[in-house]
Design a protein around this motif. Structure first.
Motif, PDB file in Angstrom:
ATOM      1  N   ALA A  47      70.050 -22.711 -60.723  1.00  0.00           N
ATOM      2  CA  ALA A  47      69.420 -23.046 -62.005  1.00  0.00           C
ATOM      3  C   ALA A  47      68.160 -22.221 -62.233  1.00  0.00           C
ATOM      4  N   PRO A  48      68.082 -21.454 -63.328  1.00  0.00           N
ATOM      5  CA  PRO A  48      66.858 -20.718 -63.626  1.00  0.00           C
ATOM      6  C   PRO A  48      65.629 -21.617 -63.662  1.00  0.00           C
ATOM      7  N   ARG A  49      65.806 -22.838 -64.089  1.00  0.00           N
ATOM      8  CA  ARG A  49      64.674 -23.776 -64.168  1.00  0.00           C
ATOM      9  C   ARG A  49      63.982 -23.902 -62.805  1.00  0.00           C
ATOM     10  N   VAL A  50      64.765 -23.984 -61.742  1.00  0.00           N
ATOM     11  CA  VAL A  50      64.200 -24.143 -60.399  1.00  0.00           C
ATOM     12  C   VAL A  50      63.756 -22.776 -59.852  1.00  0.00           C
ATOM     13  N   ALA A  51      64.540 -21.740 -60.113  1.00  0.00           N
ATOM     14  CA  ALA A  51      64.209 -20.403 -59.600  1.00  0.00           C
ATOM     15  C   ALA A  51      62.864 -19.930 -60.157  1.00  0.00           C
ATOM     16  N   ARG A  52      62.616 -20.200 -61.430  1.00  0.00           N
ATOM     17  CA  ARG A  52      61.345 -19.758 -62.028  1.00  0.00           C
ATOM     18  C   ARG A  52      60.172 -20.449 -61.349  1.00  0.00           C
ATOM     19  N   GLU A  53      60.379 -21.694 -60.991  1.00  0.00           N
ATOM     20  CA  GLU A  53      59.330 -22.439 -60.290  1.00  0.00           C
ATOM     21  C   GLU A  53      59.107 -21.838 -58.894  1.00  0.00           C
ATOM     22  N   GLN A  54      60.187 -21.463 -58.231  1.00  0.00           N
ATOM     23  CA  GLN A  54      60.052 -20.831 -56.915  1.00  0.00           C
ATOM     24  C   GLN A  54      59.284 -19.514 -57.041  1.00  0.00           C
ATOM     25  N   ALA A  55      59.587 -18.756 -58.092  1.00  0.00           N
ATOM     26  CA  ALA A  55      58.872 -17.488 -58.321  1.00  0.00           C
ATOM     27  C   ALA A  55      57.394 -17.765 -58.597  1.00  0.00           C
ATOM     28  N   ARG A  56      57.136 -18.767 -59.417  1.00  0.00           N
ATOM     29  CA  ARG A  56      55.738 -19.104 -59.746  1.00  0.00           C
ATOM     30  C   ARG A  56      54.948 -19.479 -58.491  1.00  0.00           C
ATOM     31  N   LEU A  57      55.645 -20.116 -57.545  1.00  0.00           N
ATOM     32  CA  LEU A  57      54.972 -20.543 -56.314  1.00  0.00           C
ATOM     33  C   LEU A  57      54.898 -19.429 -55.272  1.00  0.00           C
ATOM     34  N   GLY A  58      55.268 -18.222 -55.657  1.00  0.00           N
ATOM     35  CA  GLY A  58      55.007 -17.075 -54.786  1.00  0.00           C
ATOM     36  C   GLY A  58      56.192 -16.518 -54.031  1.00  0.00           C
ATOM     37  N   GLY A 344      66.961 -34.417 -65.144  1.00  0.00           N
ATOM     38  CA  GLY A 344      65.714 -34.511 -64.384  1.00  0.00           C
ATOM     39  C   GLY A 344      64.994 -35.814 -64.687  1.00  0.00           C
ATOM     40  N   LEU A 345      64.566 -36.509 -63.636  1.00  0.00           N
ATOM     41  CA  LEU A 345      63.874 -37.800 -63.781  1.00  0.00           C
ATOM     42  C   LEU A 345      62.403 -37.674 -63.429  1.00  0.00           C
ATOM     43  N   ARG A 346      61.576 -38.413 -64.144  1.00  0.00           N
ATOM     44  CA  ARG A 346      60.226 -38.720 -63.668  1.00  0.00           C
ATOM     45  C   ARG A 346      60.196 -40.239 -63.608  1.00  0.00           C
ATOM     46  N   GLY A 347      60.056 -40.782 -62.414  1.00  0.00           N
ATOM     47  CA  GLY A 347      60.210 -42.224 -62.261  1.00  0.00           C
ATOM     48  C   GLY A 347      61.638 -42.590 -62.634  1.00  0.00           C
ATOM     49  N   ALA A 348      61.795 -43.571 -63.540  1.00  0.00           N
ATOM     50  CA  ALA A 348      63.142 -43.978 -63.935  1.00  0.00           C
ATOM     51  C   ALA A 348      63.544 -43.389 -65.285  1.00  0.00           C
ATOM     52  N   GLU A 349      62.744 -42.444 -65.784  1.00  0.00           N
ATOM     53  CA  GLU A 349      62.992 -41.845 -67.108  1.00  0.00           C
ATOM     54  C   GLU A 349      63.681 -40.493 -66.984  1.00  0.00           C
ATOM     55  N   VAL A 350      64.722 -40.292 -67.767  1.00  0.00           N
ATOM     56  CA  VAL A 350      65.301 -38.952 -67.843  1.00  0.00           C
ATOM     57  C   VAL A 350      64.415 -38.156 -68.797  1.00  0.00           C
ATOM     58  N   VAL A 351      63.730 -37.121 -68.271  1.00  0.00           N
ATOM     59  CA  VAL A 351      62.784 -36.379 -69.104  1.00  0.00           C
ATOM     60  C   VAL A 351      63.286 -34.995 -69.491  1.00  0.00           C
ATOM     61  N   GLU A 352      64.310 -34.519 -68.804  1.00  0.00           N
ATOM     62  CA  GLU A 352      64.859 -33.221 -69.200  1.00  0.00           C
ATOM     63  C   GLU A 352      66.276 -33.066 -68.657  1.00  0.00           C
ATOM     64  N   ARG A 353      66.975 -32.098 -69.221  1.00  0.00           N
ATOM     65  CA  ARG A 353      68.289 -31.711 -68.711  1.00  0.00           C
ATOM     66  C   ARG A 353      68.229 -30.225 -68.462  1.00  0.00           C
ATOM     67  N   TYR A 354      68.692 -29.784 -67.332  1.00  0.00           N
ATOM     68  CA  TYR A 354      68.728 -28.322 -67.146  1.00  0.00           C
ATOM     69  C   TYR A 354      70.089 -27.870 -66.665  1.00  0.00           C
ATOM     70  N   GLU A 355      70.363 -26.623 -67.034  1.00  0.00           N
ATOM     71  CA  GLU A 355      71.699 -26.073 -66.787  1.00  0.00           C
ATOM     72  C   GLU A 355      71.829 -25.475 -65.400  1.00  0.00           C
ATOM     73  N   VAL A 356      73.009 -25.628 -64.840  1.00  0.00           N
ATOM     74  CA  VAL A 356      73.349 -24.991 -63.569  1.00  0.00           C
ATOM     75  C   VAL A 356      74.026 -23.666 -63.949  1.00  0.00           C
ATOM     76  N   THR A 357      73.240 -22.784 -64.524  1.00  0.00           N
ATOM     77  CA  THR A 357      73.763 -21.611 -65.208  1.00  0.00           C
ATOM     78  C   THR A 357      74.574 -20.672 -64.303  1.00  0.00           C
ATOM     79  N   ALA A 358      74.184 -20.591 -63.042  1.00  0.00           N
ATOM     80  CA  ALA A 358      74.799 -19.589 -62.162  1.00  0.00           C
ATOM     81  C   ALA A 358      76.045 -20.093 -61.437  1.00  0.00           C
ATOM     82  N   ARG A 359      76.578 -21.252 -61.846  1.00  0.00           N
ATOM     83  CA  ARG A 359      77.804 -21.712 -61.199  1.00  0.00           C
ATOM     84  C   ARG A 359      78.997 -20.902 -61.723  1.00  0.00           C
ATOM     85  N   GLY A 360      80.072 -20.984 -61.018  1.00  0.00           N
ATOM     86  CA  GLY A 360      81.262 -20.232 -61.424  1.00  0.00           C
ATOM     87  C   GLY A 360      81.138 -18.772 -61.014  1.00  0.00           C
ATOM     88  N   ARG A 361      82.075 -17.976 -61.449  1.00  0.00           N
ATOM     89  CA  ARG A 361      82.097 -16.574 -61.026  1.00  0.00           C
ATOM     90  C   ARG A 361      81.605 -15.655 -62.117  1.00  0.00           C
TER      91      ARG A 361
END
Ligand SMILES: Cc1ncc(COP(=O)(O)O)c(C=O)c1O
Length: 361
Positions: A47-58, A344-361
């Motif tokens: 997911a780009p959503r998570v990868a971008r965060e990994q990049a931001r963290l160095g 994506g949850l914060r506590g018991a709230e669904v606050v976002e949806r993100y795509e698993v863009t890189a799945r498949g071939r």
């Protein structure tokens, strides 16, 4: 399961974003503290959503297994490692990655070097190469230092390929953390010997890339390592908990399912089967394919594709049709791979949806 109710069609993966944030930060801190580069493997989240965060963290770069992952991750980091032999049409496809991507590939054969150099020359593209070592996982990688020297020499003689160093995956070290030291020690000795041989041949490795989630917190003990590639750590799973590599509270990913049938006496059926959880090996015999987040004594004992059968033998709890349950899967990466979208949850709230863009071939 009292009180649990999400307005979501199930089965659906849920990610606790607070836990995800903590997992990402902790690994980034560990790598920085030990002077190691962090090149997370994206196969867990895709997911780009998570990868971008990994990049931001160095993160110094990202690791990918498939051309599809590399294509999607090209928008998240300029430094990509494809940690899978680029054999056949894959080599050609990788050459079509955007020019700004500084591509690196792992390989272990003269054949894949020749395929890669042919593609690289056709596209006039320089590609960094890591020679893959087998350090005990017996999956891919050359088993001897002499073979590593021969491949490194071959790469050096094949511009526009650039010999950048070596890589390994310690997939054989999957014991409980307290049983790992002797395996890590053996790995350290073998790796040191191989790096010495390469240096002696004038082929010193600038990059020494290795690591996994089970070994993650021990990798600073492996001398010569320059970067680590954990993937599963972002979400963790039942397996990671079982070997003591994380606490249960550090598991970010669950599958939300719904009880759909109690018609067969003594049985409760949910709508999460093998197409939601994956039919991953049990952590230990008899431990099922997942366990309920709030009731670890309840496991998914059997599955069809769209049905999961709960084992209620260790609980007096009896859910009703329509109740929701959160299942902690045996293996997080497979769950991701089976789904287009994660909530994506914060506590018991669904606050976002993100795509698993890189799945498949
Ligand atoms: C080449 C390679 N590097 C890194 C990883 C990440 O390991 P883990 O899933 O234990 O985090 C994997 C996992 O399969 C891998 O194949």
């Amino acid at each position: 399961m009292s009180g649990l109710r999400f307005e979501l069609e199930t089965p659906v993966p849920l990610v606790d974003l607070d836990i995800l944030d903590r997992n990402l930060a902790r690994m980034a801190e560990y790598a920085a503290e030990h002077g190691l580069g962090l090149r997370p493997h994206v196969k867990t989240h895709k997911a780009p959503r998570v990868a971008r965060e990994q990049a931001r963290l160095g993160a110094v770069g990202l690791s990918c297994a498939t051309p599809r992952e590399a294509e999607v991750m090209a928008s998240c980091h300029h430094d990509l490692l494809v940690a899978h032999p680029p054999v056949g049409l894959k080599a050609e496809r990788l050459m079509r990655l955007p020019r700004e991507v500084d591509l690196m590939v792992a390989l272990d054969s003269a054949e894949s070097i020749e395929m890669l150099v042919a593609a690289a020359r056709r596209h006039d593209r320089s590609v960094r190469v890591l020679v893959e070592l087998d350090v005990g996982a017996h999956r891919v990688g050359v088993p001897t230092a002499e073979q590593a020297v021969a491949l490194a020499r071959l790469v050096k003689a094949r511009p526009p390929l650039v010999y950048a160093g070596v890589t390994f995956y310690p997939g054989h070290i999957r014991q409980r953390v307290e049983e790992q030291p002797r395996h890590i020690d053996r790995l350290r000795r073998d790796l040191t010997a191989t790096l010495d041989t390469l240096r002696g041949a004038g082929l010193a490795a600038d990059i020494v890339s290795g690591g996994s989630t089970p070994t993650a917190w021990q990798t600073h003990q492996i001398e010569g390592l320059t970067e680590i590639r954990p993937g599963t750590y972002v979400y963790n799973d039942r397996y990671t908990v079982a070997i003591g590599s994380c606490a249960r509270e550090e598991c970010a990913l669950t599958v939300l399912g719904t009880v759909v049938s109690t018609a067969v006496p003594g049985q409760v059926v949910i709508d999460a089967g093998s197409k939601a959880l994956g039919r991953e090996p049990r952590v230990e015999e008899g431990q099922g394919f997942g366990e309920l987040l709030d009731r670890p004594e309840v496991t998914v004992k059997a599955m069809n594709e769209e049905h999961g059968i709960l084992d209620l033998s260790r609980t007096a709890w009896r859910p009703a049709v329509g109740d929701q349950v959160r299942i902690l899967p045996n293996h997080a990466c497979i769950v991701t791979h089976l789904n287009d979208v994660v909530c994506g949850l914060r506590g018991a709230e669904v606050v976002e949806r993100y795509e698993v863009t890189a799945r498949g071939r």
